[in-house]
Design an enzyme around this catalytic site. Sequence first.
Site: not given
Length: 639
Positions: A336, A365, A383, A385, A387, A467, A513
């Site tokens: 993000c 991570r 990911q 991902d 946004h 979420k 997200h």
Amino acid sequence: MLRLISVTFPDGGKRQFPEGATAAGVLKEMGRRLQKEALGVRVNGKTVDLAAPLPEDAAVEFLTFDDEDGRDIFRHSSAHILAQAVKRLFPEARLAIGPPITDGFYYDFDVARPFTPEDLERIQGEMEQIVKAALPISRLEMSGDEARTMFAAQDETYKVEIIDDLPPETVISCYRQGEFTDLCVGPHVPDTGYIRAFKLLSVAGAYWRGDERNKMLQRIYGTSFPKKSLLDEHLYRLEEAKRRDHRRLGAELDLFSVHEEGPGFPFFHPKGMIVRNELESFWREEHRRRGYQEIRTPVVLRGELWERSGHWDHYKENMYFTTIDDQNFAIKPMNCPGCMLVYQRRVNSYRELPIRLAEMGLVHRHELSGVLHGMMRVRCFTQDDAHIFCRRDQVKDEILGIIDLVEYFYREVFGFDYHVELSTKPEKAMGDEAIWELATEALREALEVRGLAYKVNEGDGAFYGPKIDFHLRDSLGRTWQCGTIQLDFLMPEKFDLFYIGEDGRRHRPVMLHRVVFGSIERFIAILTEHFAGAFPVWLAPVQVRVIPIADRHAGYAAEVTGFLKEGNVRVELDARNEKVNYKIREAQVQKVPYMLVVGDKEVAERTVAVRHRAGGDLGPMTPGVFRDRIQGEIKNKLI
RNA sequence: GCUGGUGUAGCUCAGUGGCAGAGCAGCGCACUCGUAAUGCGCAGGCCGUCGGUUCAAGUCCGACCACCAGCUCCA
């Protein structure tokens, strides 16, 4: 004059019984099969013991092992037998809790020394004695004070703690079998002889009340069934599940690996990359269609950025850091903040919103060593991902659009079964209560509009927002979070994001997200287990293997192979000097969807003999007909 | 990270203080074969790593690493 009570059965039938009749008494009037199989009873919607007296107007429904509630009663009684056996062999053990779970039960004990596998065998033996004795199980009711005194006298401190947490006026129930009494709401089976087949499976540490600050107790897991054959079946299913394990299949099918040199950092092999690339190109196509633009942001970014985003305060335990030219940098754990910089690169107009920026983002991570699990739980993953920056009035449609996308992927394309959770504000969170309330309600509303069943997962949201999570199941029934939609009012604030509204003034956008696969790694793991390695043709690393019978057929086989290759089919020629049986077996083991056998007949007739990995021999076809067929399957992503 | 378990050939596993083994896979040779394993032969080992006990350690002890199950945590 004897009073009568009226009992209603599930089929609508009614009968009268004398006052004080129990379900067990009623059962005597029923069929023999039910008499043998009933474990408990639901009376006016509440599950109780068979021995409980029935109220005046009782709608009864007998529960057997085929009912979820029946199974829970059975497993719960099994847990009590386990506890009784442990108390006989280890009188100093303190009892914590022992509930039924999906496929069995467990019981937590506080013991000075952890249980060994040999202890487990002894306990299993003692349980067999208890079952053989068929001890009657009876319910006792008492006040909180009485219960507290009783358990305190036995030094059962955990039970006392549980009692102390109940409202003082609560009537406490206990269940007694032989010399053993346990605090328990029940219900239970009538006697210990019901638990005919059971097996203790494993022992593991578990924190009291699931809190790692508390003492670690010893948890014994077991499973039980009313018949030995059912137990054997269950144990066999567990063995079968191991054969679907993605870690095993990943090695056997040569898809991926992890090495001691990089715990939690998976390696993709050529075949694994084919699956991955197919998933990614499908993903790109679908996202382009739905108005997403793809970006890519760096893996390493200045530490200051992560302080601004709140990750330093809320996520640093999970982050890796490095130093470049004496300055602090971090390896991104999320995409993000990078994406924010892309949004901010210029002034955005309200006309452009929603802006949907997608990124196949590689994140790292630091996960605790004990949680790593093949490709399901790793320390670096990609990911899928995106946004989405939008106006407040666009939020709902955007959420609905994402739900639609996830459903399309999961249900239609892959045929998965999944469940949805709504995760709310965690303890460690940024922002005030009101903004969380607003965000959580927006997600809830979208779920309601969509009519999706969901369960609420209190306190499991991200630190910047609540979420919606989509969970998929692995071969052993464990569920893994894959897709997620997170609503974020805070990050745009932190980064002072804005767009120019119709009024010419600056306005704050809302950010969403979201991921669909979740992580490519985890998704491939789930896919592998779901299909037991037999991927749909469009994903299969090798779609066709051409198998010439003897050397003299190799030329024609090569011709067929070339023909398919030109048609963009992933095909391999197996021209080794081996028998047909051998080559077919190997292709089957590798889960290759199609095998094309060519011998004298096929060479003469310019055909191929088609064999499907599941459908068997499909007979002869011309290469052209076969190619059309497989290209159709690939194009339509046939499962 | 915590509790317990497991680490021997690429894979699956035997080997309980005295010469490191088998099957499969790999390589070579023969066989030229019709829908799930042809035969013979050859190679292949820092017995997870480090340290200790012992005349002698794959085997016993300790630490560490990795993996497995579970807990906590999470995409």
